[in-house]
Write an enzyme that holds these catalytic residues in place. Structure first.
Site, PDB file in Angstrom:
ATOM      1  N   HIS A  86      -3.482   6.730   2.327  1.00 41.42           N
ATOM      2  CA  HIS A  86      -3.886   5.438   1.790  1.00 41.42           C
ATOM      3  C   HIS A  86      -5.285   5.117   2.284  1.00 41.42           C
ATOM      4  O   HIS A  86      -5.599   5.300   3.467  1.00 41.42           O
ATOM      5  CB  HIS A  86      -2.892   4.367   2.240  1.00 41.42           C
ATOM      6  CG  HIS A  86      -3.395   2.967   2.079  1.00 41.42           C
ATOM      7  ND1 HIS A  86      -3.916   2.500   0.883  1.00 41.42           N
ATOM      8  CD2 HIS A  86      -3.467   1.925   2.960  1.00 41.42           C
ATOM      9  CE1 HIS A  86      -4.284   1.240   1.039  1.00 41.42           C
ATOM     10  NE2 HIS A  86      -4.021   0.869   2.285  1.00 41.42           N
ATOM     11  N   CYS A  95       0.810  -1.221   0.000  1.00 43.96           N
ATOM     12  CA  CYS A  95       0.000   0.000   0.000  1.00 43.96           C
ATOM     13  C   CYS A  95       0.843   1.271   0.000  1.00 43.96           C
ATOM     14  O   CYS A  95       0.309   2.361  -0.206  1.00 43.96           O
ATOM     15  CB  CYS A  95      -0.937  -0.009   1.199  1.00 43.96           C
ATOM     16  SG  CYS A  95      -2.000  -1.476   1.267  1.00 43.96           S
ATOM     17  N   ASN A 134     -10.376  -0.724  -0.430  1.00 50.89           N
ATOM     18  CA  ASN A 134      -8.922  -0.645  -0.291  1.00 50.89           C
ATOM     19  C   ASN A 134      -8.293  -1.242  -1.540  1.00 50.89           C
ATOM     20  O   ASN A 134      -8.360  -2.445  -1.762  1.00 50.89           O
ATOM     21  CB  ASN A 134      -8.494  -1.423   0.961  1.00 50.89           C
ATOM     22  CG  ASN A 134      -6.993  -1.402   1.188  1.00 50.89           C
ATOM     23  OD1 ASN A 134      -6.208  -1.098   0.285  1.00 50.89           O
ATOM     24  ND2 ASN A 134      -6.578  -1.752   2.396  1.00 50.89           N
TER      25      ASN A 134
END
Length: 343
Positions: free
Chosen positions: A268, A122, A299
């Protein structure tokens, strides 16, 4: 005395264009609830996620990346032939070699651009952005294409109550090029490998060739499960909220600005509660626009920051020239934060 000539790059680098691609299929929480014992209210309250996008058979990692990249190149106002390097951050391209970046560079029509993949989870977009800045300033490429792309639906265990609702698919891309003034700040990045067990793949690929089914996870019907991403939710939450707020502050300090100087915060897109907690810890002023793209995108790991950036600019919630703090963090555990001027 050195015989090597000094590099001749640009004095600074900046993001010149951004593009995004979200798969056509929108998946509401009700679909996730078919396989886990939970509720729409629980998923929304724990993560903020209402829907996510899942890729179809034709929406491969390469295909999504090419779509997002084409938009970023057009937004930057350059031609693909001017791209000197293509950096792709992904954990869901399943061919060990060659790098998917080489296919993307070719199909976009670059002129034999350098092309490689990186695996930084990420935080991958931040890692790629840092590499791109270095290439532009050093002079090895005038324009660099940085892509974050994931098909995390391929790495999701739909029977895992802790993670089944989290992940989505998509691609985000930016073009980094020369600038006459600082527009990408110093990067604060690092890793904490002692915590790598908190986010990981359930089983390594080589476990499948050993022939011992007892060493492989099975689903509720006794079938062998494909490897998936698993995590220790509470440990990751605590680390992200407390440690990443410190990293974000360090990035502000390195850029020589305060929270009052910010226009936009693009973290993020891991969890709305993490985002809200970081906003509170950093004491961001009310005027700062905060990306919460996770609500409808889920996500998407390395793709989440450029996708959120693209949406904020497209909706007018952020504008060209705004000062934005971006921070990515995830498996490894790795992280990267910097301050940028939006394209």
């Amino acid at each position: 005395m050195s015989k090597i000539k000094p590099s001749k790059g640009a004095p600074y680098a900046r993001i010149l264009g951004v593009g995004g691609y979200r798969p056509t299929r929108v998946v509401p929480n009700e679909v996730i609830l078919e396989r886990i014992d939970s509720s729409d209210e629980w998923i929304r309250s724990r993560s903020g996620i209402e829907t996510r996008h899942w890729a179809g058979p034709e929406e491969t990692v390469a295909a999504m990346a090419i779509e997002a990249s084409g938009k970023a190149i057009a937004d930057a106002g350059i031609d693909a032939e001017q791209i000197g390097a293509v950096v792709v951050s992904t954990v869901s391209h399943f061919s060990q070699t060659p790098a998917v970046a080489t296919e993307i560079a070719d199909k976009l029509g670059t002129d034999k651009a350098a092309a490689f993949d990186i695996s930084a989870g990420c935080a991958g977009f931040g890692y790629g952005l840092t590499l791109a800045k270095g290439m532009v300033v050093e002079g090895s490429a005038e324009y660099v294409l940085v892509i974050g792309v994931e098909r995390l639906s391929d790495l999701t265990d739909l029977e895992d109550r802790a993670t089944a609702f989290l992940f989505g698919d998509g691609a985000g891309a930016v073009v980094v090029g020369p600038s006459k003034e600082p527009a990408i700040g110093p990067t604060v990045w690092g890793s904490e490998g002692d915590k790598s067990e908190t986010i990981k793949q359930t089983v390594p690929w080589d476990r499948f060739r050993l022939g011992d089914v007892s060493q492989l996870p099975l689903d509720s019907e006794g079938n062998i499960k494909f490897p998936a991403i698993t995590q220790e939710g509470q440990a990751v939450f605590r680390w992200a909220v407390f440690e990443m707020a410190k990293v974000a502050q360090q990035a502000l300090d390195a850029a020589g600005i305060t929270p009052d100087d910010l226009d936009v915060f693009i973290p993020h897109q891991a969890n709305v509660r993490i985002i809200d907690s970081m906003v509170k810890t950093l004491k961001l002023p009310e005027h700062v626009t905060v990306a919460r793209d996770i609500r409808t995108t889920g996500n998407t790991s390395a793709a989440s920051i450029p996708l959120a950036m693209e949406r904020l600019l497209a909706t007018g919630e952020a504008k060209s020239g705004d000062t934005a703090l971006v921070i990515g963090f995830g498996a490894g555990l790795v992280y990267a934060a910097t301050v940028v001027t939006l394209p």
